[in-house]
Design a protein around this motif. Structure first.
Motif, PDB file in Angstrom:
ATOM      1  N   GLU A  56     -84.945  49.658-103.559  1.00 52.32           N
ATOM      2  CA  GLU A  56     -85.558  49.630-102.231  1.00 52.32           C
ATOM      3  C   GLU A  56     -86.031  48.237-101.824  1.00 52.32           C
ATOM      4  N   LYS A  57     -85.483  47.219-102.449  1.00 50.38           N
ATOM      5  CA  LYS A  57     -85.739  45.823-102.090  1.00 50.38           C
ATOM      6  C   LYS A  57     -84.451  45.251-101.522  1.00 50.38           C
ATOM      7  N   ASN A  58     -84.575  44.324-100.573  1.00 48.99           N
ATOM      8  CA  ASN A  58     -83.410  43.825 -99.859  1.00 48.99           C
ATOM      9  C   ASN A  58     -83.348  42.303 -99.907  1.00 48.99           C
ATOM     10  N   TYR A  59     -82.242  41.754-100.419  1.00 51.49           N
ATOM     11  CA  TYR A  59     -81.972  40.316-100.403  1.00 51.49           C
ATOM     12  C   TYR A  59     -80.912  40.065 -99.331  1.00 51.49           C
ATOM     13  N   LEU A  60     -81.215  39.165 -98.406  1.00 50.43           N
ATOM     14  CA  LEU A  60     -80.302  38.856 -97.303  1.00 50.43           C
ATOM     15  C   LEU A  60     -79.984  37.364 -97.253  1.00 50.43           C
ATOM     16  N   ASN A  61     -78.720  37.066 -97.053  1.00 46.04           N
ATOM     17  CA  ASN A  61     -78.286  35.701 -96.815  1.00 46.04           C
ATOM     18  C   ASN A  61     -77.148  35.779 -95.804  1.00 46.04           C
ATOM     19  N   ALA A  62     -77.343  35.194 -94.642  1.00 47.00           N
ATOM     20  CA  ALA A  62     -76.349  35.283 -93.568  1.00 47.00           C
ATOM     21  C   ALA A  62     -75.156  34.363 -93.796  1.00 47.00           C
ATOM     22  N   GLY A  63     -75.197  33.546 -94.819  1.00 47.91           N
ATOM     23  CA  GLY A  63     -74.083  32.638 -95.059  1.00 47.91           C
ATOM     24  C   GLY A  63     -74.128  31.450 -94.118  1.00 47.91           C
ATOM     25  N   TYR A  64     -72.986  30.905 -93.835  1.00 43.65           N
ATOM     26  CA  TYR A  64     -72.860  29.723 -92.986  1.00 43.65           C
ATOM     27  C   TYR A  64     -72.422  30.177 -91.602  1.00 43.65           C
ATOM     28  N   PHE A  65     -73.287  29.985 -90.609  1.00 46.73           N
ATOM     29  CA  PHE A  65     -73.059  30.537 -89.277  1.00 46.73           C
ATOM     30  C   PHE A  65     -71.693  30.154 -88.704  1.00 46.73           C
ATOM     31  N   ILE A  66     -71.296  28.918 -88.864  1.00 46.30           N
ATOM     32  CA  ILE A  66     -70.036  28.449 -88.273  1.00 46.30           C
ATOM     33  C   ILE A  66     -68.846  29.254 -88.806  1.00 46.30           C
ATOM     34  N   ASN A  67     -68.876  29.574 -90.106  1.00 46.18           N
ATOM     35  CA  ASN A  67     -67.775  30.335 -90.704  1.00 46.18           C
ATOM     36  C   ASN A  67     -67.932  31.832 -90.516  1.00 46.18           C
ATOM     37  N   GLU A  68     -69.146  32.334 -90.679  1.00 53.02           N
ATOM     38  CA  GLU A  68     -69.385  33.782 -90.691  1.00 53.02           C
ATOM     39  C   GLU A  68     -69.679  34.369 -89.316  1.00 53.02           C
ATOM     40  N   LEU A  69     -70.184  33.530 -88.402  1.00 56.43           N
ATOM     41  CA  LEU A  69     -70.645  34.003 -87.090  1.00 56.43           C
ATOM     42  C   LEU A  69     -71.574  35.202 -87.270  1.00 56.43           C
ATOM     43  N   SER A  70     -72.610  34.983 -88.057  1.00 49.80           N
ATOM     44  CA  SER A  70     -73.540  36.054 -88.373  1.00 49.80           C
ATOM     45  C   SER A  70     -74.974  35.544 -88.334  1.00 49.80           C
ATOM     46  N   PHE A  71     -75.907  36.483 -88.189  1.00 48.04           N
ATOM     47  CA  PHE A  71     -77.321  36.158 -88.241  1.00 48.04           C
ATOM     48  C   PHE A  71     -78.059  37.346 -88.849  1.00 48.04           C
ATOM     49  N   ILE A  72     -79.299  37.121 -89.241  1.00 50.70           N
ATOM     50  CA  ILE A  72     -80.114  38.178 -89.846  1.00 50.70           C
ATOM     51  C   ILE A  72     -81.070  38.722 -88.792  1.00 50.70           C
ATOM     52  N   TYR A  73     -81.117  40.037 -88.692  1.00 53.45           N
ATOM     53  CA  TYR A  73     -82.030  40.720 -87.783  1.00 53.45           C
ATOM     54  C   TYR A  73     -82.986  41.573 -88.615  1.00 53.45           C
ATOM     55  N   ILE A  74     -84.283  41.413 -88.372  1.00 56.34           N
ATOM     56  CA  ILE A  74     -85.279  42.229 -89.058  1.00 56.34           C
ATOM     57  C   ILE A  74     -85.976  43.072 -87.999  1.00 56.34           C
ATOM     58  N   ASN A  75     -85.905  44.395 -88.162  1.00 55.41           N
ATOM     59  CA  ASN A  75     -86.460  45.298 -87.156  1.00 55.41           C
ATOM     60  C   ASN A  75     -87.957  45.515 -87.369  1.00 55.41           C
ATOM     61  N   ASP A  76     -88.551  46.388 -86.548  1.00 51.75           N
ATOM     62  CA  ASP A  76     -89.992  46.634 -86.598  1.00 51.75           C
ATOM     63  C   ASP A  76     -90.450  47.253 -87.916  1.00 51.75           C
ATOM     64  N   ASP A  77     -89.550  47.881 -88.658  1.00 51.83           N
ATOM     65  CA  ASP A  77     -89.890  48.470 -89.944  1.00 51.83           C
ATOM     66  C   ASP A  77     -89.676  47.477 -91.097  1.00 51.83           C
ATOM     67  N   ASN A  78     -89.439  46.204 -90.752  1.00 48.87           N
ATOM     68  CA  ASN A  78     -89.188  45.131 -91.718  1.00 48.87           C
ATOM     69  C   ASN A  78     -87.934  45.349 -92.532  1.00 48.87           C
ATOM     70  N   LEU A  79     -86.993  46.106 -92.001  1.00 55.50           N
ATOM     71  CA  LEU A  79     -85.698  46.275 -92.644  1.00 55.50           C
ATOM     72  C   LEU A  79     -84.747  45.245 -92.048  1.00 55.50           C
ATOM     73  N   GLY A  80     -84.036  44.551 -92.910  1.00 60.82           N
ATOM     74  CA  GLY A  80     -83.141  43.507 -92.438  1.00 60.82           C
ATOM     75  C   GLY A  80     -81.691  43.906 -92.542  1.00 60.82           C
ATOM     76  N   GLU A  81     -80.897  43.304 -91.686  1.00 61.72           N
ATOM     77  CA  GLU A  81     -79.461  43.506 -91.738  1.00 61.72           C
ATOM     78  C   GLU A  81     -78.767  42.247 -91.231  1.00 61.72           C
ATOM     79  N   ILE A  82     -77.518  42.091 -91.653  1.00 60.33           N
ATOM     80  CA  ILE A  82     -76.716  40.960 -91.198  1.00 60.33           C
ATOM     81  C   ILE A  82     -75.859  41.447 -90.052  1.00 60.33           C
ATOM     82  N   ILE A  83     -75.944  40.740 -88.941  1.00 62.99           N
ATOM     83  CA  ILE A  83     -75.173  41.067 -87.745  1.00 62.99           C
ATOM     84  C   ILE A  83     -74.075  40.021 -87.581  1.00 62.99           C
ATOM     85  N   LYS A  84     -72.838  40.471 -87.470  1.00 64.86           N
ATOM     86  CA  LYS A  84     -71.723  39.552 -87.189  1.00 64.86           C
ATOM     87  C   LYS A  84     -71.430  39.623 -85.688  1.00 64.86           C
ATOM     88  N   ILE A  85     -71.266  38.440 -85.084  1.00 67.80           N
ATOM     89  CA  ILE A  85     -70.990  38.419 -83.644  1.00 67.80           C
ATOM     90  C   ILE A  85     -69.540  38.093 -83.370  1.00 67.80           C
TER      91      ILE A  85
END
Length: 85
Positions: A56-85
């Motif tokens: 129930e612990k979460n490690y997040l790394n969005a990588g390199y934005f230029i290559n991955e086109l991704s960012f990390i979003y943390i919601n109101d419950d402090n749960l994080g996810e990687i979003i690819k655009i």
């Protein structure tokens, strides 16, 4: 000097996205989870995208934005996810 160091770092990072390297980051996250009272650990600049959940612990790394086109979003419950655009 800065451009040279940056290009060398980028070259190494492109080679270091293997499962072996990803596991090293995960092991480091486990150390933090065992020592600190945190639910989510967000890291960056490694160029190694990962969303790892353990005990129930979460490690997040969005990588390199230029290559991955991704960012990390943390919601109101402090749960994080990687979003690819």
């Amino acid at each position: 000097i800065g451009k040279l160091a940056s290009s060398k770092s980028r070259s190494r990072s492109e080679l270091d996205t293997s499962d072996k390297v990803k596991q090293k980051f995960r092991n480091s996250a486990e150390v933090v989870f065992n020592k600190e009272d945190v639910d989510t650990l967000v890291c960056g600049h490694s160029h190694c995208m990962d969303n790892y959940i353990t005990n129930e612990k979460n490690y997040l790394n969005a990588g390199y934005f230029i290559n991955e086109l991704s960012f990390i979003y943390i919601n109101d419950d402090n749960l994080g996810e990687i979003i690819k655009i």
